[in-house]
Motif scaffolding. Structure first.
Motif, short mmCIF file in Angstrom:
data_model
loop_
_atom_site.label_atom_id
_atom_site.label_comp_id
_atom_site.label_asym_id
_atom_site.label_seq_id
_atom_site.Cartn_x
_atom_site.Cartn_y
_atom_site.Cartn_z
N LEU A 40 0.84 -1.19 0.00
CA LEU A 40 0.00 0.00 0.00
C LEU A 40 0.87 1.24 0.00
O LEU A 40 1.89 1.29 0.69
N GLN A 41 0.46 2.25 -0.75
CA GLN A 41 1.26 3.47 -0.86
C GLN A 41 0.58 4.65 -0.19
O GLN A 41 1.17 5.30 0.66
N THR A 42 -0.68 4.95 -0.59
CA THR A 42 -1.35 6.13 -0.03
C THR A 42 -2.85 5.88 0.14
O THR A 42 -3.45 5.04 -0.54
N LEU A 43 -3.43 6.66 1.05
CA LEU A 43 -4.87 6.78 1.21
C LEU A 43 -5.22 8.20 0.81
O LEU A 43 -4.62 9.15 1.33
N GLU A 44 -6.14 8.35 -0.12
CA GLU A 44 -6.58 9.67 -0.57
C GLU A 44 -8.03 9.85 -0.14
O GLU A 44 -8.86 8.98 -0.39
N VAL A 45 -8.32 10.97 0.53
CA VAL A 45 -9.66 11.20 1.07
C VAL A 45 -10.09 12.64 0.80
O VAL A 45 -9.31 13.58 1.01
N ALA A 46 -11.33 12.79 0.34
CA ALA A 46 -11.97 14.11 0.23
C ALA A 46 -12.97 14.19 1.38
O ALA A 46 -13.90 13.39 1.47
N SER A 47 -12.76 15.14 2.29
CA SER A 47 -13.62 15.25 3.47
C SER A 47 -13.96 16.70 3.78
O SER A 47 -13.20 17.60 3.46
N ASP A 48 -15.11 16.88 4.40
CA ASP A 48 -15.54 18.17 4.91
C ASP A 48 -15.83 17.95 6.39
O ASP A 48 -16.84 17.34 6.74
N LEU A 49 -14.93 18.38 7.25
CA LEU A 49 -15.05 18.07 8.67
C LEU A 49 -16.12 18.88 9.39
O LEU A 49 -16.61 18.43 10.44
N CYS A 50 -16.49 20.04 8.88
CA CYS A 50 -17.54 20.86 9.51
C CYS A 50 -17.28 21.05 11.00
O CYS A 50 -18.19 20.91 11.82
N ALA A 51 -16.04 21.33 11.38
CA ALA A 51 -15.61 21.51 12.77
C ALA A 51 -15.69 20.23 13.59
O ALA A 51 -15.45 20.24 14.79
N GLY A 52 -16.00 19.10 12.95
CA GLY A 52 -15.99 17.81 13.63
C GLY A 52 -14.64 17.14 13.44
O GLY A 52 -13.63 17.79 13.15
N GLN A 53 -14.64 15.82 13.56
CA GLN A 53 -13.39 15.08 13.42
C GLN A 53 -13.68 13.74 12.78
O GLN A 53 -14.73 13.14 13.02
N VAL A 54 -12.73 13.27 11.96
CA VAL A 54 -12.83 11.95 11.34
C VAL A 54 -11.48 11.27 11.46
O VAL A 54 -10.44 11.88 11.20
N THR A 55 -11.49 10.01 11.85
CA THR A 55 -10.29 9.18 11.91
C THR A 55 -10.48 8.01 10.97
O THR A 55 -11.53 7.35 10.99
N ALA A 56 -9.48 7.75 10.14
CA ALA A 56 -9.48 6.59 9.26
C ALA A 56 -8.58 5.52 9.87
O ALA A 56 -7.44 5.80 10.23
N THR A 57 -9.10 4.32 10.00
CA THR A 57 -8.31 3.17 10.45
C THR A 57 -8.15 2.24 9.27
O THR A 57 -9.14 1.74 8.73
N VAL A 58 -6.91 2.03 8.85
CA VAL A 58 -6.60 1.18 7.70
C VAL A 58 -6.03 -0.12 8.24
O VAL A 58 -5.07 -0.10 9.03
N GLU A 59 -6.61 -1.24 7.82
CA GLU A 59 -6.15 -2.55 8.28
C GLU A 59 -5.86 -3.44 7.07
O GLU A 59 -6.55 -3.37 6.06
N THR A 60 -4.82 -4.27 7.21
CA THR A 60 -4.48 -5.24 6.18
C THR A 60 -4.50 -6.64 6.76
O THR A 60 -4.39 -6.83 7.98
N SER A 61 -4.63 -7.61 5.87
CA SER A 61 -4.65 -9.01 6.29
C SER A 61 -4.14 -9.89 5.15
O SER A 61 -4.28 -9.55 3.98
N GLY A 62 -3.58 -11.00 5.52
CA GLY A 62 -3.14 -11.99 4.54
C GLY A 62 -4.02 -13.23 4.54
O GLY A 62 -3.80 -14.15 3.77
N ASP A 63 -5.03 -13.25 5.43
CA ASP A 63 -5.88 -14.45 5.54
C ASP A 63 -7.37 -14.11 5.54
O ASP A 63 -8.17 -14.77 6.19
N GLY A 64 -7.75 -13.07 4.80
CA GLY A 64 -9.17 -12.71 4.71
C GLY A 64 -9.74 -12.15 5.99
O GLY A 64 -10.94 -12.27 6.26
N PHE A 65 -8.92 -11.57 6.83
CA PHE A 65 -9.28 -10.94 8.10
C PHE A 65 -9.72 -11.92 9.19
O PHE A 65 -10.45 -11.58 10.09
N LYS A 66 -9.17 -13.14 9.12
CA LYS A 66 -9.23 -13.98 10.31
C LYS A 66 -8.32 -13.35 11.36
O LYS A 66 -8.58 -13.42 12.54
N THR A 67 -7.24 -12.73 10.86
CA THR A 67 -6.35 -11.94 11.72
C THR A 67 -6.02 -10.63 10.99
O THR A 67 -6.10 -10.55 9.77
N VAL A 68 -5.67 -9.61 11.77
CA VAL A 68 -5.23 -8.33 11.22
C VAL A 68 -3.71 -8.34 11.21
O VAL A 68 -3.08 -8.55 12.24
N GLN A 69 -3.15 -8.12 10.04
CA GLN A 69 -1.69 -8.14 9.88
C GLN A 69 -1.08 -6.81 10.32
O GLN A 69 -0.07 -6.78 11.01
#
Length: 128
Positions: A40-69
Protein backbone atom coordinates in the motif's frame (compact mmCIF):
# COMPACT_ATOMS: atom_id res chain seq x y z
CA UNK A 1 -20.13 -2.29 4.27
CA UNK A 2 -20.87 -2.12 7.99
CA UNK A 3 -22.32 1.11 9.32
CA UNK A 4 -23.45 2.59 12.61
CA UNK A 5 -25.16 6.00 12.88
CA UNK A 6 -24.16 7.07 9.36
CA UNK A 7 -26.14 7.77 6.20
CA UNK A 8 -25.15 7.68 2.55
CA UNK A 9 -25.64 11.17 1.12
CA UNK A 10 -25.17 13.13 -2.08
CA UNK A 11 -26.63 12.91 -5.55
CA UNK A 12 -25.43 9.32 -6.01
CA UNK A 13 -25.63 8.37 -2.30
CA UNK A 14 -21.88 7.83 -2.30
CA UNK A 15 -20.92 10.25 0.47
CA UNK A 16 -20.76 9.20 4.13
CA UNK A 17 -22.13 11.47 6.88
CA UNK A 18 -23.43 11.09 10.43
CA UNK A 19 -27.13 10.32 10.76
CA UNK A 20 -29.39 13.14 11.91
CA UNK A 21 -28.85 13.76 15.63
CA UNK A 22 -25.93 11.30 15.96
CA UNK A 23 -22.75 12.57 17.60
CA UNK A 24 -20.59 9.61 16.55
CA UNK A 25 -20.77 6.96 13.86
CA UNK A 26 -18.69 4.51 11.85
CA UNK A 27 -18.43 3.24 8.31
CA UNK A 28 -16.36 0.13 7.59
CA UNK A 29 -15.67 -0.65 3.96
CA UNK A 30 -16.13 -4.09 2.52
CA UNK A 31 -12.92 -6.13 2.46
CA UNK A 32 -11.06 -5.59 -0.78
CA UNK A 33 -8.92 -8.50 -1.91
CA UNK A 34 -6.16 -7.37 -4.27
CA UNK A 35 -5.94 -10.89 -5.69
CA UNK A 36 -2.19 -10.96 -5.09
CA UNK A 37 0.25 -9.55 -2.54
CA UNK A 38 0.40 -5.77 -2.70
CA UNK A 39 2.21 -2.90 -1.01
CA UNK A 40 0.00 0.00 0.00
CA UNK A 41 1.26 3.47 -0.86
CA UNK A 42 -1.35 6.13 -0.03
CA UNK A 43 -4.87 6.78 1.21
CA UNK A 44 -6.58 9.67 -0.57
CA UNK A 45 -9.66 11.20 1.07
CA UNK A 46 -11.97 14.11 0.23
CA UNK A 47 -13.62 15.25 3.47
CA UNK A 48 -15.54 18.17 4.91
CA UNK A 49 -15.05 18.07 8.67
CA UNK A 50 -17.54 20.86 9.51
CA UNK A 51 -15.61 21.51 12.77
CA UNK A 52 -15.99 17.81 13.63
CA UNK A 53 -13.39 15.08 13.42
CA UNK A 54 -12.83 11.95 11.34
CA UNK A 55 -10.29 9.18 11.91
CA UNK A 56 -9.48 6.59 9.26
CA UNK A 57 -8.31 3.17 10.45
CA UNK A 58 -6.60 1.18 7.70
CA UNK A 59 -6.15 -2.55 8.28
CA UNK A 60 -4.48 -5.24 6.18
CA UNK A 61 -4.65 -9.01 6.29
CA UNK A 62 -3.14 -11.99 4.54
CA UNK A 63 -5.88 -14.45 5.54
CA UNK A 64 -9.17 -12.71 4.71
CA UNK A 65 -9.28 -10.94 8.10
CA UNK A 66 -9.23 -13.98 10.31
CA UNK A 67 -6.35 -11.94 11.72
CA UNK A 68 -5.23 -8.33 11.22
CA UNK A 69 -1.69 -8.14 9.88
CA UNK A 70 -1.18 -4.38 10.24
CA UNK A 71 -3.23 -1.39 11.41
CA UNK A 72 -2.79 2.37 11.43
CA UNK A 73 -5.04 5.23 12.51
CA UNK A 74 -4.96 8.51 10.60
CA UNK A 75 -6.65 11.71 11.82
CA UNK A 76 -8.05 13.31 8.67
CA UNK A 77 -7.66 16.94 7.64
CA UNK A 78 -10.34 19.04 5.98
CA UNK A 79 -10.34 19.02 2.16
CA UNK A 80 -8.74 16.66 -0.34
CA UNK A 81 -5.61 15.10 1.16
CA UNK A 82 -3.19 12.26 0.56
CA UNK A 83 -1.84 10.25 3.51
CA UNK A 84 1.18 7.92 3.19
CA UNK A 85 0.65 4.31 4.23
CA UNK A 86 4.32 3.42 4.67
CA UNK A 87 3.69 2.71 8.37
CA UNK A 88 1.83 -0.46 7.26
CA UNK A 89 4.84 -2.74 7.04
CA UNK A 90 4.93 -5.82 4.88
CA UNK A 91 2.69 -6.96 2.06
CA UNK A 92 -0.92 -8.06 2.19
CA UNK A 93 -3.61 -9.16 -0.19
CA UNK A 94 -6.65 -7.73 1.67
CA UNK A 95 -7.52 -4.29 3.02
CA UNK A 96 -10.42 -2.56 4.77
CA UNK A 97 -10.93 0.98 6.00
CA UNK A 98 -13.01 2.21 8.92
CA UNK A 99 -14.00 5.86 9.25
CA UNK A 100 -15.02 7.10 12.69
CA UNK A 101 -16.94 10.37 12.45
CA UNK A 102 -17.48 12.71 15.43
CA UNK A 103 -19.72 15.77 15.62
CA UNK A 104 -18.73 18.01 18.54
CA UNK A 105 -22.11 19.75 18.88
CA UNK A 106 -25.58 18.40 18.00
CA UNK A 107 -26.38 21.70 16.25
CA UNK A 108 -23.46 21.65 13.83
CA UNK A 109 -23.39 20.11 10.39
CA UNK A 110 -22.04 16.54 10.36
CA UNK A 111 -18.57 15.67 9.06
CA UNK A 112 -18.68 14.21 5.55
CA UNK A 113 -16.50 11.78 3.62
CA UNK A 114 -17.11 12.59 -0.03
CA UNK A 115 -14.70 10.05 -1.56
CA UNK A 116 -11.71 7.88 -0.75
CA UNK A 117 -9.30 5.56 -2.49
CA UNK A 118 -6.26 3.48 -1.66
CA UNK A 119 -3.29 3.44 -3.99
CA UNK A 120 -1.00 0.42 -4.00
CA UNK A 121 0.90 -1.82 -6.31
CA UNK A 122 1.73 -5.46 -6.81
CA UNK A 123 4.79 -6.83 -5.07
CA UNK A 124 7.53 -7.89 -7.45
CA UNK A 125 10.06 -10.63 -6.70
CA UNK A 126 12.81 -9.52 -4.36
CA UNK A 127 10.89 -6.59 -2.83
CA UNK A 128 10.66 -6.61 0.99
Amino acid sequence: ACTENVDFVGFYNDGIALSKGALTGTYESPVHNWGRPAELQTLEVASDLCAGQVTATVETSGDGFKTVQARTEIPLRDGVNTYPLDQLKGVANSIRIRFTLVRRDPGQAPPLIDAFRVVGGPVTAGVR
